[in-house]
Design an enzyme around this catalytic site. Structure first.
Site, mmCIF file in Angstrom:
data_model
loop_
_atom_site.group_PDB
_atom_site.id
_atom_site.type_symbol
_atom_site.label_atom_id
_atom_site.label_comp_id
_atom_site.label_asym_id
_atom_site.label_seq_id
_atom_site.Cartn_x
_atom_site.Cartn_y
_atom_site.Cartn_z
ATOM 1 N N SER A 256 -15.185 1.959 19.478
ATOM 2 C CA SER A 256 -15.659 1.007 18.458
ATOM 3 C C SER A 256 -15.451 1.585 17.064
ATOM 4 O O SER A 256 -14.987 2.721 16.911
ATOM 5 C CB SER A 256 -17.154 0.752 18.660
ATOM 6 N N SER B 275 -16.738 5.420 15.720
ATOM 7 C CA SER B 275 -16.877 6.243 16.931
ATOM 8 C C SER B 275 -16.169 7.588 16.809
ATOM 9 O O SER B 275 -16.291 8.420 17.716
ATOM 10 C CB SER B 275 -16.334 5.472 18.142
ATOM 11 N N GLU C 38 -5.170 2.976 13.410
ATOM 12 C CA GLU C 38 -5.433 1.537 13.335
ATOM 13 C C GLU C 38 -4.369 0.751 14.125
ATOM 14 O O GLU C 38 -3.847 -0.277 13.664
ATOM 15 C CB GLU C 38 -5.465 1.057 11.864
HETATM 16 N N1 LIG Z 1 -23.512 4.769 13.745
HETATM 17 C C1 LIG Z 1 -22.685 5.819 13.669
HETATM 18 N N2 LIG Z 1 -22.374 6.519 14.769
HETATM 19 C C2 LIG Z 1 -21.548 7.563 14.697
HETATM 20 N N3 LIG Z 1 -20.939 7.999 13.554
HETATM 21 C C3 LIG Z 1 -21.205 7.332 12.432
HETATM 22 C C4 LIG Z 1 -22.083 6.213 12.423
HETATM 23 N N4 LIG Z 1 -22.136 5.751 11.157
HETATM 24 C C5 LIG Z 1 -21.328 6.539 10.413
HETATM 25 N N5 LIG Z 1 -20.758 7.492 11.162
HETATM 26 C C6 LIG Z 1 -19.812 8.486 10.656
HETATM 27 O O1 LIG Z 1 -18.514 8.079 11.061
HETATM 28 C C7 LIG Z 1 -17.777 9.236 11.425
HETATM 29 C C8 LIG Z 1 -16.599 8.835 12.298
HETATM 30 O O2 LIG Z 1 -15.637 8.227 11.433
HETATM 31 P P1 LIG Z 1 -14.187 7.836 11.893
HETATM 32 O O3 LIG Z 1 -13.515 8.994 12.569
HETATM 33 O O4 LIG Z 1 -13.516 7.280 10.676
HETATM 34 O O5 LIG Z 1 -14.489 6.696 12.956
HETATM 35 P P2 LIG Z 1 -13.540 5.512 13.462
HETATM 36 O O6 LIG Z 1 -12.128 5.854 13.091
HETATM 37 O O7 LIG Z 1 -13.757 5.468 14.944
HETATM 38 O O8 LIG Z 1 -14.050 4.271 12.773
HETATM 39 C C9 LIG Z 1 -18.831 10.121 12.093
HETATM 40 O O9 LIG Z 1 -18.484 11.492 12.097
HETATM 41 C C10 LIG Z 1 -20.049 9.891 11.216
HETATM 42 O O10 LIG Z 1 -20.040 10.757 10.105
HETATM 43 C C1 LIG Z 2 -14.131 -5.106 14.923
HETATM 44 C C2 LIG Z 2 -13.087 -5.507 13.925
HETATM 45 C C3 LIG Z 2 -12.709 -4.633 12.928
HETATM 46 N N1 LIG Z 2 -11.765 -4.993 12.025
HETATM 47 C C4 LIG Z 2 -11.366 -4.070 10.961
HETATM 48 C C5 LIG Z 2 -12.513 -3.450 10.201
HETATM 49 C C6 LIG Z 2 -11.929 -2.142 9.738
HETATM 50 O O1 LIG Z 2 -11.198 -2.410 8.527
HETATM 51 C C7 LIG Z 2 -10.945 -1.777 10.853
HETATM 52 C C8 LIG Z 2 -11.495 -0.769 11.839
HETATM 53 O O2 LIG Z 2 -11.593 0.481 11.236
HETATM 54 P P1 LIG Z 2 -12.200 1.768 11.974
HETATM 55 O O3 LIG Z 2 -11.332 2.875 11.461
HETATM 56 O O4 LIG Z 2 -12.097 1.594 13.460
HETATM 57 O O5 LIG Z 2 -13.616 1.906 11.524
HETATM 58 O O6 LIG Z 2 -10.705 -2.979 11.564
HETATM 59 C C9 LIG Z 2 -11.149 -6.228 12.108
HETATM 60 O O7 LIG Z 2 -10.245 -6.557 11.308
HETATM 61 N N2 LIG Z 2 -11.510 -7.101 13.086
HETATM 62 C C10 LIG Z 2 -12.465 -6.792 14.009
HETATM 63 O O8 LIG Z 2 -12.752 -7.630 14.897
#
Ligand SMILES: Nc1ncnc2c1ncn2[C@@H]1O[C@H](COP(=O)(O)OP(=O)(O)O)[C@@H](O)[C@H]1O
Ligand SMILES: Cc1cn([C@H]2C[C@H](O)[C@@H](COP(=O)(O)O)O2)c(=O)[nH]c1=O
Ligand SMILES: [Zn+2]
EC number: 2.7.1.21
Length: 193
Positions: free
Chosen positions: A24, A27, A96
């Site tokens: 998600s 994550s 992404e």
């Molecule tokens: N609810 C949450 N659960 C886990 N990590 C979170 C949460 N909210 C913010 N974070 C931050 O998001 C970081 C992970 O970011 P990132 O690697 O960019 O995640 P993703 O690419 O999966 O969106 C974690 O190390 C933490 O600092």
């Molecule tokens: C669930 C969901 C997400 N998105 C977009 C929102 C963010 O810009 C990226 C995800 O970024 P992350 O690195 O995994 O935090 O995707 C979207 O466009 N549509 C969706 O349903």
């Protein structure tokens, strides 16, 4: 070992592979991608990272995690550009991946068959809990898969879903904490306790 950092077989041939990091939002997908790419750099391997140009949330030429970790990346409009822009590269990172076109799995196969280690990170599900873009195919063809979990902001359990709290129904809607929060199954579907 969860994934292969030594991409040589016992005939000393360079062996490519596809790794997928999914989960998600929040994550840790991007952090894990950056970690693996940095380890490849420490091993003095030529690396390249690509991201879809539509994802310009923080920076044009960088992949940046929610924790502000960053690494240089090349924004591209179509997955086929990876084939043109990756000569001599040993390890390719793609962030992404859910936003890329349906050709991405084929592109990854071509790269891996040339001996390249391909590491793909992306959302496995959209905000509706449905498979997102080319991710299902990528998961099917990958040698190695890791699913990472955020922390559910409602209850603290491991979160598998990206909950969107606005009325926009578009599948693609860039955003952060103003529009999304990670939730576990119970909190995402609002199941009775
Ligand atoms: N609810 C949450 N659960 C886990 N990590 C979170 C949460 N909210 C913010 N974070 C931050 O998001 C970081 C992970 O970011 P990132 O690697 O960019 O995640 P993703 O690419 O999966 O969106 C974690 O190390 C933490 O600092
Ligand atoms: C669930 C969901 C997400 N998105 C977009 C929102 C963010 O810009 C990226 C995800 O970024 P992350 O690195 O995994 O935090 O995707 C979207 O466009 N549509 C969706 O349903
Ligand atoms: Zn929960």
């Amino acid at each position: 070992m969860l994934f292969s950092e030594h991409n040589f077989n016992n005939r000393n041939r360079q062996v490519g592979s596809i790794e997928v990091i999914c989960g998600s939002m929040f994550s840790g997908k991007t952090e894990e991608l950056i970690r693996r790419m940095r380890r490849a750099q420490f091993a003095k391997l030529k690396i390249e990272i690509f991201k879809p140009s539509l994802d310009n949330r923080y920076a044009d030429k960088e992949v940046i995690s929610h924790d502000s970790n960053s690494i240089h990346s090349t924004p591209i409009n179509h997955s086929s550009a990876i084939l043109l822009l990756s000569s001599d590269t040993k390890v390719i990172g793609i962030d992404e991946a859910q936003f890329f076109d349906d050709e991405l799995p084929n592109v990854c196969i071509q790269l891996a068959n040339k001996g390249i280690r391909v590491i793909v990170a992306g959302l496995d599900m959209d905000y509706q809990g449905k498979p997102f873009g080319p991710m299902p195919k990528l998961l099917a063809i990958a040698e190695h898969i890791v699913k990472v979990h955020a922390v559910c902001v409602q209850c603290g359990a491991p979160a598998n879903y990206s909950y969107r709290f606005n009325d926009n129904k578009d599948i693609v809607l860039l955003g952060e904490k103003e529009s999304y929060e990670p939730r576990c199954r119970h909190c995402y579907y609002n199941l009775p306790l």
